[in-house]
Design an enzyme around this catalytic site. Structure first.
Site, PDB file in Angstrom:
ATOM      1  N   HIS A 363      34.325  46.939 -75.436  1.00 30.46           N
ATOM      2  CA  HIS A 363      34.410  45.475 -75.494  1.00 30.46           C
ATOM      3  C   HIS A 363      34.579  44.798 -74.158  1.00 30.46           C
ATOM      4  O   HIS A 363      34.638  43.569 -74.105  1.00 30.46           O
ATOM      5  CB  HIS A 363      35.571  45.040 -76.389  1.00 30.46           C
ATOM      6  CG  HIS A 363      35.247  45.109 -77.842  1.00 30.46           C
ATOM      7  ND1 HIS A 363      34.661  44.073 -78.517  1.00 30.46           N
ATOM      8  CD2 HIS A 363      35.399  46.090 -78.738  1.00 30.46           C
ATOM      9  CE1 HIS A 363      34.484  44.416 -79.782  1.00 30.46           C
ATOM     10  NE2 HIS A 363      34.916  45.645 -79.937  1.00 30.46           N
ATOM     11  N   LYS A 554      39.075  28.793 -76.241  1.00 27.24           N
ATOM     12  CA  LYS A 554      39.103  30.250 -76.129  1.00 27.24           C
ATOM     13  C   LYS A 554      40.359  30.628 -75.359  1.00 27.24           C
ATOM     14  O   LYS A 554      41.036  29.752 -74.811  1.00 27.24           O
ATOM     15  CB  LYS A 554      37.858  30.763 -75.393  1.00 27.24           C
ATOM     16  CG  LYS A 554      37.612  30.035 -74.052  1.00 27.24           C
ATOM     17  CD  LYS A 554      36.348  30.516 -73.339  1.00 27.24           C
ATOM     18  CE  LYS A 554      35.076  29.993 -73.942  1.00 27.24           C
ATOM     19  NZ  LYS A 554      34.187  31.048 -74.396  1.00 27.24           N
ATOM     20  N   ARG A 555      40.702  31.934 -75.320  1.00 25.24           N
ATOM     21  CA  ARG A 555      41.856  32.337 -74.526  1.00 25.24           C
ATOM     22  C   ARG A 555      41.712  31.810 -73.098  1.00 25.24           C
ATOM     23  O   ARG A 555      40.595  31.684 -72.574  1.00 25.24           O
ATOM     24  CB  ARG A 555      41.975  33.869 -74.509  1.00 25.24           C
ATOM     25  CG  ARG A 555      42.488  34.446 -75.802  1.00 25.24           C
ATOM     26  CD  ARG A 555      43.846  33.902 -76.182  1.00 25.24           C
ATOM     27  NE  ARG A 555      44.882  34.473 -75.360  1.00 25.24           N
ATOM     28  CZ  ARG A 555      45.719  35.420 -75.742  1.00 25.24           C
ATOM     29  NH1 ARG A 555      45.643  35.916 -76.974  1.00 25.24           N
ATOM     30  NH2 ARG A 555      46.652  35.873 -74.938  1.00 25.24           N
ATOM     31  N   LYS A 560      37.073  33.430 -67.628  1.00 24.05           N
ATOM     32  CA  LYS A 560      36.415  32.449 -68.499  1.00 24.05           C
ATOM     33  C   LYS A 560      36.244  31.101 -67.783  1.00 24.05           C
ATOM     34  O   LYS A 560      35.565  30.210 -68.260  1.00 24.05           O
ATOM     35  CB  LYS A 560      37.193  32.281 -69.794  1.00 24.05           C
ATOM     36  CG  LYS A 560      37.154  33.538 -70.696  1.00 24.05           C
ATOM     37  CD  LYS A 560      37.961  33.337 -71.963  1.00 24.05           C
ATOM     38  CE  LYS A 560      38.016  34.551 -72.874  1.00 24.05           C
ATOM     39  NZ  LYS A 560      36.859  34.684 -73.778  1.00 24.05           N
ATOM     40  N   THR A 662      31.915  35.173 -78.980  1.00 22.47           N
ATOM     41  CA  THR A 662      31.489  34.819 -80.328  1.00 22.47           C
ATOM     42  C   THR A 662      31.749  33.333 -80.556  1.00 22.47           C
ATOM     43  O   THR A 662      31.107  32.719 -81.399  1.00 22.47           O
ATOM     44  CB  THR A 662      32.242  35.637 -81.405  1.00 22.47           C
ATOM     45  OG1 THR A 662      33.651  35.559 -81.124  1.00 22.47           O
ATOM     46  CG2 THR A 662      31.787  37.086 -81.406  1.00 22.47           C
ATOM     47  N   LYS A 666      29.604  30.317 -82.740  1.00 26.26           N
ATOM     48  CA  LYS A 666      30.135  29.386 -83.737  1.00 26.26           C
ATOM     49  C   LYS A 666      29.755  27.947 -83.381  1.00 26.26           C
ATOM     50  O   LYS A 666      29.361  27.158 -84.254  1.00 26.26           O
ATOM     51  CB  LYS A 666      31.663  29.486 -83.809  1.00 26.26           C
ATOM     52  CG  LYS A 666      32.188  30.871 -84.160  1.00 26.26           C
ATOM     53  CD  LYS A 666      33.700  30.938 -83.887  1.00 26.26           C
ATOM     54  CE  LYS A 666      34.190  32.357 -83.820  1.00 26.26           C
ATOM     55  NZ  LYS A 666      35.547  32.448 -83.212  1.00 26.26           N
TER      56      LYS A 666
HETATM   57  C1  PLP Z   1      35.973  32.978 -82.083  1.00 28.07           C
HETATM   58  C2  PLP Z   1      37.367  32.962 -81.646  1.00 28.07           C
HETATM   59  C3  PLP Z   1      37.724  33.496 -80.401  1.00 28.07           C
HETATM   60  C4  PLP Z   1      36.709  34.070 -79.441  1.00 28.07           C
HETATM   61  O1  PLP Z   1      36.222  33.040 -78.627  1.00 28.07           O
HETATM   62  P1  PLP Z   1      35.382  33.354 -77.300  1.00 28.07           P
HETATM   63  O2  PLP Z   1      34.916  32.019 -76.869  1.00 28.07           O
HETATM   64  O3  PLP Z   1      34.247  34.238 -77.719  1.00 28.07           O
HETATM   65  O4  PLP Z   1      36.304  33.993 -76.343  1.00 28.07           O
HETATM   66  C5  PLP Z   1      39.047  33.447 -80.027  1.00 28.07           C
HETATM   67  N1  PLP Z   1      39.991  32.913 -80.829  1.00 28.07           N
HETATM   68  C6  PLP Z   1      39.681  32.377 -82.021  1.00 28.07           C
HETATM   69  C7  PLP Z   1      40.760  31.772 -82.849  1.00 28.07           C
HETATM   70  C8  PLP Z   1      38.368  32.379 -82.477  1.00 28.07           C
HETATM   71  O5  PLP Z   1      38.077  31.853 -83.672  1.00 28.07           O
END
Ligand code: PLP
Length: 823
Positions: A363, A554-555, A560, A662, A666
């Site tokens: 990952h 995101k985190r 990032k 991911t 979304k």
């Molecule tokens: C989808 C999701 C992530 C992953 O987000 P990235 O932008 O791909 O890092 C992290 N936290 C939550 C709550 C999510 O739904």
């Protein structure tokens, strides 16, 4: 017990209504007239659980009868999100439930808010596991998850004095009505102790693991309903308890306090989720957690397998095990131990069984995330496993030497043991050597896994390496999270898209249809109105639904590059307030994300965003054009509120650092346009939606690699050359956003201008603001913009996790759908 013909629970509204009242009275012990909204929520969850359990048992029988091969997904994290709404939608009874509750004076949406969001994961990796479970069940595939039943999930974030404050997340405080405790299937887990060397009567080596301590793994099952509710798989989570026997032993020696401490230690194992993403800990407790997961899962898997009167040698024919990153990599050693020590299978045959059963997903490429465990610690906690790892390594390195001349450097690189900083076991190497398949999670990432991470292994076993681009479940991320858009789509093309996301292609021609675009725009606006209400309620900040909503959720992590986004916000603000610039569209910048508690830079980035928001939102000169919001406590349920309302999705990691992402999927699926780098799955998203419908900027991976390899990145050069960069950085350094603490953010100035700045923020800044410029102009032309937005949704079919799971099933696991008879 006699099998009687008690009727199964049905999904008939009358029947459900009876069950809810029955549970209020008999499970909660209250007369219905005294039931609170929370009681109704709990009773509704229990009511659905009854129905899901019926289907779960039916599904189990179906799998048994078919004698089908099964897949077990081992993951130290699952970010499930709330289950009640998801179950209602997957059972397709949202209309009936809404009406029933409304008739009783409640709203389904309010009732759903009573459920705690079980955050048993940090971010992308755990959420992927949850999407996979949804897809497996929807595809009628025999695949279940194994994980840890953490007592405390990921901390809850609040913002106090513009800083992140963490609070423990005791997610079971109100009970978790959906789970089933399975004490009868508890597992005794041995650890610590030492190995005694013995011989069998025929003279072969017989190791005995002795003086071990033990704890108990108690399984909790959460039913996972596929869409339509015909197949219900489960997620089995193990909680650690102490064994009575062990405590009694010490107790009998007269050391009562020690016995109690032992009990406390045992229960500590599943107490909390480590709140870090992409970083390895080296803590004993974490090692024990990983082993606990591995041991309990394998015990359970082999017990179920052997119950079917099968020979352990047939394990790979009927069982596939997927290791979600290296956290469960000890499975390699534990399965060998189980086969060789317990079942007396000769080593070579055991090795064949192990490697044919296991597969591994990588990952991350971040060096700090690569797990290594010191030999010393392994010796203490898992002495027999360490022996086995050494033996695997010895045989593996021998086989390389025998296959031709190799230099020592290559042997050192390929060894399972790293000797650079004391002896440490490389868990990724253990997983690669012990698996028949190694996959990355996007095209780019899978290439980098071969060329950067494991070049020697890829040369040795080219067929072992493959790609499985991530996906997200359209049930949660469109059907449930965005009922407005889901309804519009269904009206236009029917509802087959819910389980066949490629059907969204049928929307492509509608992008040219002005009436459809207007309806699409109205759906987006509705979502923005709702979000604006939520933001006003939770932060007091007033935002207009007519502004462009630009989101980075995101985190918080340096790679990032939230700082790049922050720099652009400052640039925008200074242009408006100092240059008298009038932007073509007002904007709201929304940030959300948690920082690991010990990660100074990430926490300070949150601090800066909050300070910036305070200054900008209070500035009359900017308020018509610009707002900044930090939405606290990012988690699945918050993501479901934010994503439908996004116009622009920020996916701006340095090329080569984000394995897939991911979140990017979304957002795009919900009609947001991406501003992004050529990183992770962004590349494939851009190819899918069309380059004219994606705002690209920044260096490519080879360009980044070259800078890092040659040390040729010179941030000062960008600083000198571009007044825009200078102005932004100087404003941060001068304390413009922290007037009471002028030096608070000086470190950012220094960091971004350091020669060894790993994420090359300044190299990408000018092309980033240029891409934002185009966004501002194109958003001001709703026809142009909405056409692009529709095309984003229409062309995201590939990124359904159903597609990802089909690929895993066919290429790696060898499992097939086992649909109900007549389906
Ligand atoms: C989808 C999701 C992530 C992953 O987000 P990235 O932008 O791909 O890092 C992290 N936290 C939550 C709550 C999510 O739904």
């Amino acid at each position: 017990m006699p099998v009687d013909s008690c009727p199964l629970h049905s999904l008939d509204t009358g029947d459900i209504s009876c069950s809810i009242r029955e549970h209020v009275t008999h499970s909660l012990g209250k007369p219905c007239r005294e039931a609170s909204q929370r009681d109704v929520a709990t009773a509704l969850s229990l009511t659905l659980r009854d129905r899901l359990v019926d289907k779960m048992l039916e599904t189990r029988d179906r799998y048994r009868e078919s004698r089908a091969k099964r897949m077990y997904y081992l993951s130290i994290e699952y970010l499930l999100g709330r289950c009640l709404g998801n179950n209602i939608y997957n059972l397709k009874i949202q209309g009936e439930m809404g009406a029933l509750l409304h008739g009783w004076g409640y709203e389904l949406e309010d009732i759903r808010e009573f459920e705690r969001d079980p955050a048993l994961g940090n971010g992308g990796l755990g959420r992927l596991a949850a999407c996979f479970l949804d897809s497996l069940a929807t595809l009628d595939m025999p695949g279940c998850g194994y994980g840890i039943h953490y007592e405390y999930g990921l901390f809850k974030q609040s913002i106090e004095n513009d800083r992140q404050v963490e609070r423990p997340d005791y997610w079971m405080a109100e009970g978790m009505p959906l789970q089933l405790e399975r004490r009868d299937q508890s597992v005794i887990v041995p650890l610590y102790g030492r190995v005694e060397n013995h011989q069998t009567p025929d003279g072969s080596y017989l190791p005995l693991w002795v003086d071990w301590q033990d704890l108990v793994g108690v399984p909790y099952d959460i039913p996972i309903a596929g869409f339509g509710g015909q197949t219900v798989n489960y997620l089995r989570l193990f909680a650690a308890h102490s064994t009575d026997s062990f405590n009694m032993e010490i107790f009998d020696q007269g050391d009562y306090i020690k016995a109690v401490h032992q009990k406390i230690y045992s229960e500590l194992i599943s107490k909390i989720l480590y709140p870090n993403e992409s970083i390895s800990f080296g803590k004993e407790l974490r090692l024990v957690q990983e082993y606990f997961l591995v041991f309990c899962s394998l015990r359970d898997i082999t017990r179920r397998f052997l119950k079917q009167n099968r020979n352990i040698e047939e394990l790979p024919e009927y069982t596939a095990i997927q290791l979600n990153d290296t956290h469960p990599a000890l499975t390699v050693a534990e399965l060998m131990r189980l086969l060789v020590d317990e079942r007396r299978v000769p080593w070579d045959r055991a090795w064949n069984i192990t490697t044919s059963t296991l597969a591994f997903t990588n990952h991350t490429l971040m060096p700090e995330a690569l797990e290594m465990w010191s030999v010393e610690l392994l010796e203490k906690v898992l002495p027999r496993h360490l022996q086995i790892i050494y033996e695997i390594n010895r045989r593996f390195l021998d086989s390389i030497r025998q296959s031709g001349p190799v230099d020592d450097a290559k042997i050192r690189r390929m060894s399972l043991i790293d000797e650079n900083h004391g002896k440490q076991v490389r868990m990724a190497h253990l997983a690669v050597v012990g698996s028949h398949s190694v996959n990355g999670v996007s095209k780019l990432h899978s290439e980098l896994v071969k060329t950067v991470l494991f070049p020697d292994y890829a040369a040795l076993w080219p067929g072992k390496f493959n790609n499985k681009t991530n996906g997200v479940t359209p049930r949660r991320w469109l059907y449930k999270a965005n009922p407005g858009l889901a309804g519009l789509i269904t009206e236009a093309i029917g509802e087959t898209w819910i389980t066949d996301l490629d059907e969204l292609q049928k929307l492509v021609p509608l992008a040219e249809d002005a009436a459809f675009r207007e309806r699409f725009a109205a759906v987006k606006r509705n979502a923005k109105v709702r979000l604006a209400g939520f933001v006003a309620k939770t932060t007091g900040i007033v935002i207009s639904p007519d502004a462009l909503y630009d989101m980075q959720a995101k985190r918080i992590h340096e790679y990032k590059r939230q700082l790049l986004n922050v720099m652009h916000v400052i640039h925008d603000y200074l242009r408006i307030t100092e240059d008298g610039y009038l932007p073509p569209t007002p904007r709201v910048y929304v940030f959300a994300g948690k920082a690991a508690p010990g990660y100074f830079e990430a926490k300070e980035i949150i601090h800066l965003i909050c300070r910036l928001a305070r200054v900008i939102n209070a500035d009359k000169r900017a308020s018509e054009h610009l707002k900044v919001v930090f939405a606290a406590d990012y988690r699945v349920s918050l993501a479901e509120k934010l994503i439908p309302a996004a116009d622009v999705s920020e996916q701006i990691s340095t090329a080569g650092t984000e394995a897939s992402g991911t979140g990017n999927m979304k957002f795009s699926l919900n009609g947001a346009l991406t501003i992004g780098t050529l990183d992770g799955a962004n590349i494939e998203i851009r190819e899918a939606v069309g380059e004219e419908n994606f705002y690209l900027f920044g260096l490519t991976t080879p360009e980044v690699e070259r800078h890092l390899a040659e040390g040729s990145y010179d941030p000062w050069e960008y600083y000198r050359k571009h007044p825009e960069i200078r102005r932004v950085l100087d404003s941060i350094s001068a304390g413009r956003f922290s007037p009471d603490e002028p030096t608070a953010f000086h470190w950012i100035f220094e960091k971004l201008l350091a020669k060894n700045e790993r994420y090359l923020h300044l190299a990408d800044f000018m092309s980033y603001i240029e891409a934002h410029e185009r966004i501002g102009m194109e958003y001001a032309r709703p026809d142009v913009w909405m056409r692009k937005a529709v095309l984003n949704t229409a062309r995201m079919g590939y990124f359904s996790s159903d597609r990802t799971i089909r690929e895993y099933a066919k290429d790696i696991w060898g499992i097939k759908p086992i649909p109900p008879r007549g389906a």
